[in-house]
Scaffold this active site. Sequence first.
Site, PDB file in Angstrom:
ATOM      1  CD  GLU A 289      -0.186   7.032   5.993  1.00  7.82           C
ATOM      2  OE1 GLU A 289       0.589   7.090   7.052  1.00  7.82           O
ATOM      3  OE2 GLU A 289      -0.641   6.205   5.243  1.00  7.82           O
TER       4      GLU A 289
ATOM      5  CB  CYS B 202      -3.276   1.112  -2.444  1.00  5.15           C
ATOM      6  SG  CYS B 202      -3.105   2.572  -3.135  1.00  5.15           S
ATOM      7  CG  ASN B 203      -9.483   0.946  -2.803  1.00  4.79           C
ATOM      8  OD1 ASN B 203     -10.533   0.693  -3.554  1.00  4.79           O
ATOM      9  ND2 ASN B 203      -9.309   0.931  -1.620  1.00  4.79           N
ATOM     10  CB  THR B 204      -4.863   5.037  -5.898  1.00  3.21           C
ATOM     11  OG1 THR B 204      -5.476   6.069  -5.243  1.00  3.21           O
ATOM     12  CG2 THR B 204      -4.239   6.024  -7.180  1.00  3.21           C
TER      13      THR B 204
ATOM     14  CG  ASP C 273      -1.808   1.172   1.449  1.00  6.32           C
ATOM     15  OD1 ASP C 273      -2.404   1.555   0.272  1.00  6.32           O
ATOM     16  OD2 ASP C 273      -1.769   1.958   2.404  1.00  6.32           O
ATOM     17  CB  SER C 274      -0.053   4.932  -0.776  1.00  7.88           C
ATOM     18  OG  SER C 274      -0.896   5.088   0.187  1.00  7.88           O
TER      19      SER C 274
ATOM     20  CE1 TYR D 109       2.535   5.315  -3.762  1.00 10.51           C
ATOM     21  CE2 TYR D 109       1.278   3.313  -4.661  1.00 10.51           C
ATOM     22  CZ  TYR D 109       2.714   4.029  -4.073  1.00 10.51           C
ATOM     23  OH  TYR D 109       3.736   3.064  -3.904  1.00 10.51           O
ATOM     24  N   GLY D 110      -3.248   8.665  -4.415  1.00  6.54           N
ATOM     25  CA  GLY D 110      -4.222   9.196  -5.017  1.00  6.54           C
ATOM     26  C   GLY D 110      -4.038  10.386  -5.662  1.00  6.54           C
TER      27      GLY D 110
ATOM     28  CB  CYS E   8      -9.261   4.761   0.342  1.00  6.00           C
ATOM     29  SG  CYS E   8      -7.537   5.243   1.047  1.00  6.00           S
ATOM     30  CB  THR E   9      -6.808   0.101   2.178  1.00  2.05           C
ATOM     31  OG1 THR E   9      -5.713   0.606   1.642  1.00  2.05           O
ATOM     32  CG2 THR E   9      -7.345  -1.014   1.261  1.00  2.05           C
ATOM     33  CG  HIS E  10      -5.311   5.163   4.333  1.00  2.00           C
ATOM     34  ND1 HIS E  10      -4.755   4.783   3.203  1.00  2.00           N
ATOM     35  CD2 HIS E  10      -3.978   5.764   5.020  1.00  2.00           C
ATOM     36  CE1 HIS E  10      -3.252   4.836   3.079  1.00  2.00           C
ATOM     37  NE2 HIS E  10      -3.086   5.449   4.332  1.00  2.00           N
TER      38      HIS E  10
END
Length: 272
Positions: free
Chosen positions: A153, A74-76, A11-12, A43-44, A185-187
């Site tokens: 984050e 990561c979705n992006t 992931d980012s 990344y988005g 988004c995985t966040h």
Amino acid sequence: MDRNSPIGVFDSGVGGLTVAREIMRQMPEERIIYFGDTARLPYGSKSQDTVLRYSRQIIRFLMTKEVKAIVIACNTASAYVLEAVERELDIPIIGVIRAGARTAVHSTRNGKIGVIGTEGTISSGIYTDVMRQMRPDIEVSVKACPLFVPLVEEGLLHDTVTDEIASRYLSVLKGRFIDTLVLGCTHYPLIRSTLGRIMGDEVTLVNPAYETAVELKELLREKELTCQTRKDGEEEKYQFYVSDLAEKFTAFATSILPNEVKETKKIHVEEY
């Protein structure tokens, strides 16, 4: 391919830990190599070419660890690179979008689904495309929420600033009378309680992290790659790597995965 090799997850940043956590819960026998690209997030807001270059570097690093499968947590990156890198690898690789889209289509009662994500995921239109392939009459409303990733984050999971920004972002979707919301988004599962409170009990929240772990479990079973044996004295079951800020990552990751993050190693991923 050795079925007892680890699974690679990337992931980012810390968001993909929500996917890793679900894999740990559903496949406790499996080993995991996790990489968070903390030096280059988010990344988005980056171009497709840039995300593809970053992802290829990370995949090359994971391949040095002899992983048997890779999850783009990561979705992006899933939106931008999955199709391209699938053709380049001889091991299974999956993203987080299809599983979440499928669950949303099955969950909606009125056919009105909302999707929130990064600018990259939303502008790609991939969730809308995938869901309409599954059910052409679906009505999809989307909203980019670029500030959620930096808020997560920074650890501002339960903060008035996050509440205020979430209220502003989600007001558009509340007006569309959706009954299902994809956390694209995985966040975002890390602020699920805030999102659920704002949307209300009548809106089902779809967490693609859980659905992706289910899909991975089925894929490994189908390919006869599920872990069978694990010898005592082997290296750490769960290994964590980042491109920067290893101590900060470890502190945050420990709050998501208590007792599982023994050490985080920083690597120069640009070398791969």
